[in-house]
Scaffold this motif. Sequence first.
Motif: not given
Length: 249
Positions: A227-248
């Motif tokens: 039952g791994i939820p799709l919300t974790l994919i949203g969290r990954l995308n958000s993390d990835y965007r911040k990591a790739a742009t250095g805007r954490r």
Amino acid sequence: MDIRLRVWRQAGPSDKGRMVTYDVKDISPDASFLEMLDVLNERLIVDGDEPIAFDHDCREGICGMCGMMINGVAHGPLKATTTCQLHMRHFNDGDTIDVEPWRAAAFPVVRDLVVDRSAFDSIIQAGGYITAPTGTAPDAHATPVPKVDADAAFEAATCIGCGACVAACPNGSAMLFTAAKVGHLGLLPQGQPERDSRVVGMVAAQDEAGFGGCTNAGECTTVCPKGIPLTLIGRLNSDYRKAATGRRG
Ligand code: SF4
Ligand code: FES
């Protein structure tokens, strides 16, 4: 129960493969799906035929080794259930059941129902760890973790790496698996130092391993036995965007 099975038989990676029909008789409704295959395999061995190759280990839903397409559904008809925990009582006497391996470009068939899932290992090797000083174990309360984060990290950590999400995805994407692993460590204080490099590295490894992109089809979470939820994919995308742009932050 008497069951007719149509099973994918493939002698090796370069063999074309084909469906073969077997009649399996007098199966207890309380037998698991794998035990039913065991019964068939014992008969095949006695008859001098090659037994059907399939992966399994714990047979209690925790190792992630088992997994096959049962009537076109990863892990079969029961929600939140691994193949080893699926019992024959969920089928009807006289049913015909199709059994095939995971079908995904990044999971090539090794033999019959066994696929090579080492592509998952390459994703883990790219960031599925933390760096910690060696020595004696720290006190359990040395690093406080808010309950809400601990619960969310635990939910992500229940991913057993079975690969059903990939098999169910029309793109053969590993996004739910990767999101579970990124989320599990990224939600905890111990996972913060490598949070950015982890998500960037694991997503790159996923692409290099030949998994497809995520288009939010949602099939992955439907078949996930944990039952791994799709919300974790949203969290990954958000993390990835911040990591790739250095805007954490
Ligand atoms: S996310 Fe679910 S379906 Fe995918 S590997 Fe983990 S446990 Fe299996
Ligand atoms: S054999 Fe371990 S999860 Fe099924």
